[in-house]
Structures are given as structure tokens and as C-alpha cells.
Design an enzyme around this catalytic site. Structure first.
Site, mmCIF file in Angstrom:
data_model
loop_
_atom_site.group_PDB
_atom_site.id
_atom_site.type_symbol
_atom_site.label_atom_id
_atom_site.label_comp_id
_atom_site.label_asym_id
_atom_site.label_seq_id
_atom_site.Cartn_x
_atom_site.Cartn_y
_atom_site.Cartn_z
ATOM 1 N N ASN A 179 -10.086 7.393 10.807
ATOM 2 C CA ASN A 179 -9.616 9.047 10.162
ATOM 3 C C ASN A 179 -10.468 9.319 9.546
ATOM 4 O O ASN A 179 -11.341 10.672 9.215
ATOM 5 C CB ASN A 179 -8.580 9.363 10.080
ATOM 6 N N GLY A 180 -10.538 8.511 8.138
ATOM 7 C CA GLY A 180 -11.703 8.744 7.019
ATOM 8 C C GLY A 180 -13.144 8.048 7.277
ATOM 9 O O GLY A 180 -12.829 6.837 8.001
ATOM 10 N N LYS A 237 3.527 0.962 3.032
ATOM 11 C CA LYS A 237 2.883 -0.095 4.369
ATOM 12 C C LYS A 237 2.884 -1.727 3.586
ATOM 13 O O LYS A 237 2.731 -1.489 1.651
ATOM 14 C CB LYS A 237 1.096 0.290 4.358
ATOM 15 N N ARG A 271 -2.492 -2.335 -3.247
ATOM 16 C CA ARG A 271 -4.347 -1.057 -2.779
ATOM 17 C C ARG A 271 -3.408 -0.016 -3.839
ATOM 18 O O ARG A 271 -2.575 0.752 -4.142
ATOM 19 C CB ARG A 271 -3.942 -0.499 -1.671
ATOM 20 N N GLY A 284 -11.121 2.169 12.881
ATOM 21 C CA GLY A 284 -10.152 2.884 14.161
ATOM 22 C C GLY A 284 -11.764 3.182 15.156
ATOM 23 O O GLY A 284 -11.170 2.394 16.071
ATOM 24 N N ARG A 309 -9.499 9.691 20.240
ATOM 25 C CA ARG A 309 -9.526 9.722 21.920
ATOM 26 C C ARG A 309 -9.339 10.797 22.325
ATOM 27 O O ARG A 309 -9.953 11.207 23.438
ATOM 28 C CB ARG A 309 -7.911 8.813 21.847
ATOM 29 N N ASN A 326 1.218 -1.101 -0.424
ATOM 30 C CA ASN A 326 0.026 0.533 0.261
ATOM 31 C C ASN A 326 0.683 1.193 0.190
ATOM 32 O O ASN A 326 1.336 1.396 0.620
ATOM 33 C CB ASN A 326 -0.732 -0.536 1.290
ATOM 34 N N ASP A 344 -8.610 13.026 16.700
ATOM 35 C CA ASP A 344 -8.545 11.904 16.777
ATOM 36 C C ASP A 344 -9.610 12.256 17.870
ATOM 37 O O ASP A 344 -9.443 12.761 19.090
ATOM 38 C CB ASP A 344 -6.996 11.564 17.217
ATOM 39 N N GLU A 370 -14.104 0.432 15.192
ATOM 40 C CA GLU A 370 -13.970 -0.740 15.973
ATOM 41 C C GLU A 370 -13.701 -0.590 17.999
ATOM 42 O O GLU A 370 -14.072 -2.161 18.516
ATOM 43 C CB GLU A 370 -12.351 -2.353 15.424
ATOM 44 N N ASN A 371 -13.400 0.667 18.188
ATOM 45 C CA ASN A 371 -12.532 0.525 19.104
ATOM 46 C C ASN A 371 -13.732 1.512 19.886
ATOM 47 O O ASN A 371 -13.760 1.714 21.067
ATOM 48 C CB ASN A 371 -11.013 1.222 19.067
HETATM 49 P P1 AMP Z 1 -7.957 4.843 11.275
HETATM 50 O O1 AMP Z 1 -8.290 5.838 10.151
HETATM 51 O O2 AMP Z 1 -9.034 3.311 10.424
HETATM 52 O O3 AMP Z 1 -7.045 4.113 11.343
HETATM 53 O O4 AMP Z 1 -8.745 5.745 12.396
HETATM 54 C C1 AMP Z 1 -7.984 6.635 12.959
HETATM 55 C C2 AMP Z 1 -8.972 6.545 14.302
HETATM 56 O O5 AMP Z 1 -9.381 5.625 15.251
HETATM 57 C C3 AMP Z 1 -8.618 7.627 14.618
HETATM 58 O O6 AMP Z 1 -9.478 9.343 15.422
HETATM 59 C C4 AMP Z 1 -8.481 6.683 16.150
HETATM 60 O O7 AMP Z 1 -8.448 8.129 17.019
HETATM 61 C C5 AMP Z 1 -9.634 6.343 16.462
HETATM 62 N N1 AMP Z 1 -9.168 5.195 17.573
HETATM 63 C C6 AMP Z 1 -7.997 4.408 17.161
HETATM 64 N N2 AMP Z 1 -8.292 3.667 18.580
HETATM 65 C C7 AMP Z 1 -9.685 4.127 19.212
HETATM 66 C C8 AMP Z 1 -9.309 3.595 20.583
HETATM 67 N N3 AMP Z 1 -8.989 2.624 21.225
HETATM 68 N N4 AMP Z 1 -10.667 3.933 20.551
HETATM 69 C C9 AMP Z 1 -11.203 5.288 20.992
HETATM 70 N N5 AMP Z 1 -10.573 5.923 18.958
HETATM 71 C C10 AMP Z 1 -9.662 5.003 18.539
#
Ligand code: AMP
Length: 400
Positions: A211-212, A14, A91, A331, A285, A7, A283, A334-335
Site C-alpha cells: 500500500n506504501g 500488532k 518497531r 503485498g 486487487r 508494532n 487496492d 509478492e502477489n
Molecule cells: P501491504 O501494504 O504490503 O500489506 O500490501 C497491500 C497491497 O497488496 C494492497 O494493495 C493489496 O491489493 C496488495 N495485494 C495483497 N494480496 C494481493 C494479491 N493476491 N494480488 C494482488 N495484490 C495483492
């Protein structure tokens, strides 16, 4: 077959080495700061400690060479020689209308991807750098291109056309393409398996929230609509992207602030969304922490995000005449339990009976069902795995 998944971004690359016979990730990692000085390779063989190698990479060819050197290193490597790599899967962000599935990469395909760079000026040229680097180093290894847009090529015209003149589509290819297709495909396939219903009867909304972010309506296993559009700027407000806005705001901003196109583009892609509203961070978090300590704008940003995702779930349920499952992935999906809770609260009218206790206790990064047993609509958390889709498609095409 051992497949190397690549990627490539403009300054990063990556990679994952996957054995497709048992779908085992043998090693993975990333090269960062390619061609900008201070380059570093991170290499992580599965089950072992990660290794970092700091060495200048003046281009993507250097990066691929370093990846291969790490994979075949006598003491820390995972394969004996490069010849063990049966194929390389790349990708590629934009396949336009030309690619509705993955393809074996030939010189002609490279030319077409190049032509499509007009639609993805930041991404396709970077993806091509990865392709050219591998071609140079491993000229006899088959390569496959897997497109982010391909899964959405099944959308009907009423979903992919904008309310512009038809000429905008015919002459300039302005239409909805959608992105994150490989992820929406992967999680929707898994949801169909979990539902245990015949595929053609399934109606699923997949929420790739990171993030997106993008939301897709998957009917009978096919994408029939998706929230990202001509570019990834459309849809729900994201980390730093504004998502849907009244298009007249663009003209208004240019006029009021005396901004040129470049400035508006940067504002809407980099300074808006969660970051722009909260003034804190893109972010989730950070937003959650800020909101807990009383930051009102951080709370509004997250509320606005969840509200927009909820609206898409409603709209796509209408588009599919019903709903069997909602999937959360990436991100945030899932979290972030709070985000899921806010989106799912008040969807009982659709037949979504969320088990909020289960949602709260749902282990991060693991597949889970978070609805009560009798819920008409199931809600799944499914970790996405775009690399595995790329590896599977690559092996299948390379074997032909
Ligand atoms: P991605 O673009 O799929 O890598 O997702 C990035 C986003 O996932 C960021 O805004 C992170 O804050 C969020 N994220 C990752 N881990 C966590 C977590 N444990 N709790 C809340 N948000 C998370």
C-alpha cells in the site's frame, strides 16, 4: 529466547511471539480500535484456529494486558507465564540520524524517540505508547527499539541531501531518511545469500511494493539510496499517496483551491496515487479487476505505478554501476504477477532475462527466482519478514 514483537499504531497493536532459537512464530495477532470503542483482539496460535476477543481497551496498556492474557491462557495459551518472555522488540518508525542500528531502550532512548516525533508525528508517538505500555506491565523485561529508518543511514550526502539550502538540513534536519528499512534489509540479506557472491560485490534493487511502496539501491549490503524521503510521501505513486511531484504543484493547489496545509496534506497522502487516478480503489486487487472489466483509469493507474518503479530500477542501476538482482516484496511485490510483469518487460537491456511463464506460475507468498537460468541479473520474489529482523536484533541485544 522468546521475544514479543510489538508494532504499535495509534489505534492498533500488532504482535508476534517468536522463539529466536529456531525462528518459530509461536503466536501472532492484532488489537484493533484501541481507545476508540468496539476494541477487538485477534489471537492466532500457530497451527490453531484464530480466536477473537471483543473487549474494550481504553489504551495501549489494556491492549498489551489482553495480549499477555491470551498468550498465557490455560487452555488456548502458548506459554505458561509471562516470565517466559525474554525480551520485547518494538518497531519504531523514525530514528532520524540518531539511530543507525537497533538499541536497548532506556529512559534516555525514550526521550530521544520523543524528540524525533517532530519528524514522524503520526508514528513515533504511537510507537511510544506501545513502549510505555510494556514498560508498565513488564518493567524488568529488556526492550529493544528497531527503526524503519536505520538501514538507510548509510546513504551518502549526495543521496540524502535535497537541492535546498544547506541550512534546511543543518537547522531543520530536512533530508532523505527513507522508510521500510527493516524490510529492505531483510530481503537484501536473503538476496545476497541467494546470489552466492561476496557481499561487497553485490548490487541489488529491492522493491517493497505494498500500500506504501519504496525502492532501495543496496550496494555491498548497504543502502545507498532509497525512494522515500523526508517523509513516506516521496517516491513512486502509492495506494493513496502521490509520490514524486513538482513541488510547485503544492503552491498552485493552495492558491487555486484556497486550500490550507491540512487540506493539501490530506489530498496528497489520502486521496492521490492509485485511488486518485483510478477513482476506484487503492487496492491493487480491485484495480486489476476493474482494469479487466474495461476501466481505463484503473489500467492507467497500474501502468503509471509500474513505469515509476521501472524508472527507479534504471536510476539505481546507474547509481551502482550495474545490477545483480532485483527483489520484489510486500503485498503487491509478492502477489501481483501482472505488476511484476509490467515492471520487468523491457529491462532486457540491463541483462534481465525474465521467465514470464515462471512469473505467472509463481506461488503467492513463496520465495522464488523468476529469471531464466542464464540471466545476468536475477529477479527474486522474497516474502518480507520485518518481525523476524526485530526478534533477531532484540534477542541479540538483550543477551549482551
Ligand atoms: P501491504 O501494504 O504490503 O500489506 O500490501 C497491500 C497491497 O497488496 C494492497 O494493495 C493489496 O491489493 C496488495 N495485494 C495483497 N494480496 C494481493 C494479491 N493476491 N494480488 C494482488 N495484490 C495483492
Amino acid at each position: 529466547m522468546k521475544v514479543l514483537v510489538i508494532n504499535a499504531g495509534s489505534s492498533s497493536l500488532k504482535y508476534q511471539l517468536i522463539d529466536t532459537e529456531n525462528e518459530y512464530v509461536i503466536a501472532k495477532g492484532i488489537c484493533e480500535r484501541i481507545a476508540i470503542g468496539g476494541s477487538v483482539l485477534c489471537y492466532k496460535p500457530t497451527g490453531k484456529d484464530p480466536i477473537e476477543v471483543k473487549k474494550d481497551m481504553k489504551n495501549h496498556t489494556d491492549a498489551v494486558k489482553m495480549v499477555l492474557d491470551a498468550l498465557i491462557a490455560p487452555d488456548t495459551g502458548v506459554i505458561k507465564s509471562m516470565s517466559e518472555i525474554g525480551a520485547v522488540g518494538h518497531r519504531i518508525v523514525h530514528g532520524g540520524e540518531r539511530f543507525s542500528s537497533s538499541v536497548l531502550i532506556t529512559d534516555e532512548i525514550i526521550k530521544t524517540i520523543e524528540e524525533l516525533s517532530e519528524l514522524a508525528p503520526l508514528h513515533n508517538p504511537a510507537n511510544l505508547m506501545g513502549i510505555r505500555a510494556c514498560k508498565e506491565i513488564m518493567p524488568d523485561v529488556p526492550m529493544v527499539g528497531v527503526f524503519d529508518t536505520a538501514f538507510h543511514q548509510t546513504m551518502p550526502p549526495e543521496a540524502y541531501l535535497y537541492g535546498l539550502s544547506y541550512d534546511a538540513y543543518r537547522e531543520m534536519m530536512i533530508r532523505r531518511y527513507g522508510f521500510h528499512g527493516t524490510s529492505h534489509y531483510y530481503v537484501s540479506r536473503r538476496a545476497i545469500e541467494l546470489l552466492g557472491k561476496p557481499e561487497h560485490e553485490t548490487r541489488i534493487v529491492t522493491c517493497h511494493l505494498g500500500n506504501g511502496s519504496s525502492i532501495t539501491a543496496v550496494k555491498g549490503g548497504k543502502s545507498i539510496d532509497t525512494s522515500m524521503g523526508f517523509t513516506p510521501l516521496e517516491g513512486v505513486p502509492m495506494g493513496t499517496r502521490c509520490g514524486n511531484i513538482d513541488p510547485a504543484i503544492v503552491m498552485y493547489l493552495m492558491d487555486k483551491k484556497n486550500w490550507d496545509i491540512k487540506k493539501v496534506k490530506e489530498y496528497m497522502n489520502k486521496k492521490s496515487g492509485m485511488l486518485g487516478i483510478s477513482g476506484v480503489s487503492s487496492d491493487f486487487r480491485d484495480l486489476s479487476a476493474a482494469s479487466e472489466s474495461g476501466n481505463e483509469r484503473a489500467k492507467i493507474a497500474v501502468d503509471l505505478f509500474c513505469y515509476h518503479v521501472k524508472k527507479y530500477i534504471g536510476a539505481y542501476s546507474a547509481a551502482m554501476n550495474g545490477l545483480d538482482a532485483i527483489v520484489f516484496t510486500a503485498g503487491v511485490g509478492e502477489n501481483d504477477r501482472e505488476v511484476r510483469e509490467k515492471i520487468l518487460a523491457g529491462l532486457d537491456f540491463l541483462g534481465v532475462d525474465t521467465d514470464f511463464e515462471l512469473n505467472r506460475n509463481c506461488p503467492r507468498g513463496k520465495e522464488a527466482v523468476i529469471t531464466k537460468p542464464g540471466s545476468k541479473v536475477k529477479v527474486f520474489v522474497i516474502p518480507t519478514d520485518e518481525e523476524m529482523v526485530i526478534a533477531r536484533d532484540t534477542a541479540a541485544l538483550a543477551k549482551r
